[in-house]
Design a protein around this motif. Structure first.
Motif, mmCIF file in Angstrom:
data_model
loop_
_atom_site.group_PDB
_atom_site.id
_atom_site.type_symbol
_atom_site.label_atom_id
_atom_site.label_comp_id
_atom_site.label_asym_id
_atom_site.label_seq_id
_atom_site.Cartn_x
_atom_site.Cartn_y
_atom_site.Cartn_z
ATOM 1 N N PHE A 55 -92.654 33.980 52.355
ATOM 2 C CA PHE A 55 -92.936 33.205 51.155
ATOM 3 C C PHE A 55 -94.439 33.084 50.914
ATOM 4 O O PHE A 55 -95.245 33.092 51.847
ATOM 5 N N PHE A 56 -94.806 32.988 49.636
ATOM 6 C CA PHE A 56 -96.199 32.820 49.247
ATOM 7 C C PHE A 56 -96.255 31.959 47.993
ATOM 8 O O PHE A 56 -95.235 31.705 47.342
ATOM 9 N N ILE A 57 -97.451 31.498 47.645
ATOM 10 C CA ILE A 57 -97.655 30.636 46.474
ATOM 11 C C ILE A 57 -98.327 31.435 45.372
ATOM 12 O O ILE A 57 -99.257 32.204 45.632
ATOM 13 N N ALA A 58 -97.854 31.258 44.131
ATOM 14 C CA ALA A 58 -98.382 31.986 42.984
ATOM 15 C C ALA A 58 -98.561 31.030 41.804
ATOM 16 O O ALA A 58 -97.867 30.015 41.713
ATOM 17 N N PRO A 59 -99.470 31.331 40.875
ATOM 18 C CA PRO A 59 -99.734 30.424 39.756
ATOM 19 C C PRO A 59 -98.746 30.584 38.603
ATOM 20 O O PRO A 59 -98.132 31.632 38.416
ATOM 21 N N SER A 60 -98.623 29.519 37.826
ATOM 22 C CA SER A 60 -97.868 29.529 36.574
ATOM 23 C C SER A 60 -98.537 28.536 35.625
ATOM 24 O O SER A 60 -98.809 27.398 36.005
ATOM 25 N N PHE A 61 -98.806 28.949 34.386
ATOM 26 C CA PHE A 61 -99.421 28.042 33.414
ATOM 27 C C PHE A 61 -99.050 28.486 32.005
ATOM 28 O O PHE A 61 -98.704 29.653 31.773
ATOM 29 N N GLY A 62 -99.102 27.525 31.063
ATOM 30 C CA GLY A 62 -98.721 27.870 29.700
ATOM 31 C C GLY A 62 -98.812 26.692 28.754
ATOM 32 O O GLY A 62 -99.461 25.678 29.038
ATOM 33 N N VAL A 63 -98.127 26.837 27.620
ATOM 34 C CA VAL A 63 -98.101 25.815 26.578
ATOM 35 C C VAL A 63 -96.651 25.411 26.318
ATOM 36 O O VAL A 63 -95.713 26.158 26.612
ATOM 37 N N SER A 64 -96.479 24.195 25.744
ATOM 38 C CA SER A 64 -95.140 23.642 25.521
ATOM 39 C C SER A 64 -95.024 23.045 24.126
ATOM 40 O O SER A 64 -96.011 22.563 23.558
ATOM 41 N N TYR A 65 -93.801 23.096 23.601
ATOM 42 C CA TYR A 65 -93.452 22.356 22.384
ATOM 43 C C TYR A 65 -92.150 21.611 22.651
ATOM 44 O O TYR A 65 -91.174 22.199 23.132
ATOM 45 N N ARG A 66 -92.141 20.308 22.384
ATOM 46 C CA ARG A 66 -90.950 19.478 22.591
ATOM 47 C C ARG A 66 -90.621 18.724 21.314
ATOM 48 O O ARG A 66 -91.514 18.182 20.665
ATOM 49 N N ASN A 67 -89.339 18.700 20.975
ATOM 50 C CA ASN A 67 -88.863 17.897 19.859
ATOM 51 C C ASN A 67 -87.779 16.955 20.371
ATOM 52 O O ASN A 67 -86.716 17.405 20.810
ATOM 53 N N MET A 68 -88.060 15.645 20.339
ATOM 54 C CA MET A 68 -87.095 14.646 20.779
ATOM 55 C C MET A 68 -86.247 14.217 19.591
ATOM 56 O O MET A 68 -86.756 13.676 18.609
ATOM 57 N N GLN A 69 -84.952 14.496 19.680
ATOM 58 C CA GLN A 69 -84.037 14.123 18.606
ATOM 59 C C GLN A 69 -83.721 12.635 18.628
ATOM 60 O O GLN A 69 -83.293 12.077 17.634
ATOM 61 N N SER A 70 -83.917 12.017 19.772
ATOM 62 C CA SER A 70 -83.727 10.578 19.932
ATOM 63 C C SER A 70 -84.621 10.128 21.081
ATOM 64 O O SER A 70 -85.420 10.914 21.596
ATOM 65 N N GLU A 71 -84.493 8.886 21.491
ATOM 66 C CA GLU A 71 -85.291 8.413 22.622
ATOM 67 C C GLU A 71 -84.855 9.040 23.938
ATOM 68 O O GLU A 71 -85.612 9.061 24.904
ATOM 69 N N LYS A 72 -83.630 9.580 23.987
ATOM 70 C CA LYS A 72 -83.076 10.063 25.242
ATOM 71 C C LYS A 72 -83.050 11.581 25.361
ATOM 72 O O LYS A 72 -83.190 12.117 26.464
ATOM 73 N N ILE A 73 -82.832 12.301 24.263
ATOM 74 C CA ILE A 73 -82.570 13.728 24.375
ATOM 75 C C ILE A 73 -83.395 14.517 23.370
ATOM 76 O O ILE A 73 -83.674 14.066 22.263
ATOM 77 N N GLY A 74 -83.827 15.703 23.803
ATOM 78 C CA GLY A 74 -84.596 16.586 22.948
ATOM 79 C C GLY A 74 -84.499 18.019 23.440
ATOM 80 O O GLY A 74 -83.770 18.330 24.393
ATOM 81 N N VAL A 75 -85.225 18.901 22.775
ATOM 82 C CA VAL A 75 -85.276 20.305 23.173
ATOM 83 C C VAL A 75 -86.728 20.687 23.421
ATOM 84 O O VAL A 75 -87.639 20.132 22.804
ATOM 85 N N GLN A 76 -86.937 21.627 24.326
ATOM 86 C CA GLN A 76 -88.294 22.054 24.648
ATOM 87 C C GLN A 76 -88.331 23.559 24.839
ATOM 88 O O GLN A 76 -87.386 24.168 25.352
ATOM 89 N N ILE A 77 -89.438 24.156 24.418
ATOM 90 C CA ILE A 77 -89.677 25.579 24.621
ATOM 91 C C ILE A 77 -91.082 25.731 25.207
ATOM 92 O O ILE A 77 -92.018 25.056 24.781
ATOM 93 N N ASP A 78 -91.212 26.572 26.226
ATOM 94 C CA ASP A 78 -92.495 26.833 26.874
ATOM 95 C C ASP A 78 -92.839 28.305 26.724
ATOM 96 O O ASP A 78 -91.952 29.167 26.624
ATOM 97 N N LEU A 79 -94.117 28.600 26.743
ATOM 98 C CA LEU A 79 -94.608 29.974 26.815
ATOM 99 C C LEU A 79 -95.555 30.033 28.007
ATOM 100 O O LEU A 79 -96.635 29.440 27.976
#
Length: 225
Positions: A55-79
């Motif tokens: 096993f080894f460690i590798a980087p991950s980074f990006g941008v996100s967009y989240r839309n909360m349809q209510s206080e509890k649930i939403g959808v998110q997409i990352d790049l």
């Protein structure tokens, strides 16, 4: 599992189209992967080849967009720009090969804020992802000439596309002007990164990405309906 992914995508689309009071966020995320590939023993020439993960460690980074349809649930997409791959330890533990595959990755998932107070919340995520390999490189730890059981990946010759399921959980805190979030997630691939030829058994029959990750995100509100 592929049918489950298709049903999940349809459910996400329905969730997005659902009209309700919503709030949108954009943000940055970064963290580490601890990648591996799901290899099994396989026939390589006249012998059965064994495999030991390193096993080894590798980087991950990006941008996100989240839309909360209510206080509890939403959808998110990352790049994301995400490094996956595997480490291979020779059977005599005398040499290590690290293969890094750099992907452009697109996770798409539901975000549930399960419990917590107004500011501090605990959440779970579940969805799917697709990815495309941009480049690959290999590092040999010790003797370059010692190639026992070495598996080679090439973006020019092997499968560059990857897709699978995404699941995660974490905690977030709302500072009003931004949300700070820490989460752990796991991506399990369905696609073999090495082509499988039943007549030429040089590659393992299974070669799917398995990637646990820890991520830190900062999300900024951009709209509120």
């Amino acid at each position: 599992m592929k049918k489950i992914s298709i049903i999940f995508i349809l459910f996400l689309c329905i969730s997005i189209s659902f009209e309700a009071k919503s709030q949108s966020f954009v943000g940055l995320r970064g963290g580490i992967n601890i990648p591996s590939v799901n290899y099994t023993n396989f026939v390589r020439g006249p012998i059965v080849t064994g495999f030991r993960n390193e096993f080894f460690i590798a980087p991950s980074f990006g941008v996100s967009y989240r839309n909360m349809q209510s206080e509890k649930i939403g959808v998110q997409i990352d790049l994301n720009y995400s490094t996956k791959g595997w480490g291979q330890l020779t059977l005599l533990e005398t040499n290590t090969f690290i293969t890094r595959i750099n992907y452009l990755e697109l996770p798409f998932y539901l975000h549930w804020q399960l419990i917590g107070k107004k500011k501090l919340k605990f959440f779970v995520d579940a969805g799917v992802y697709v990815a495309w390999a941009l480049s690959a490189e290999q590092e040999i730890a010790n003797d370059v000439d010692l190639v026992e059981n070495q598996i080679i990946y090439s973006v020019e010759k092997d499968n560059r596309g990857d897709f699978g399921i995404y699941a995660g959980a974490g905690v977030s805190y709302d500072f009003s002007i931004f949300i700070l979030q820490l989460d752990g997630n796991f991506k399990s691939g369905f696609a073999n990164i090495l082509p499988v030829n039943p007549f030429i058994k040089e590659n393992p029959p299974i070669s799917t990405n398995q990637v646990p990750s820890v991520q830190l995100s900062v999300l900024f509100p951009i709209s509120k309906d």
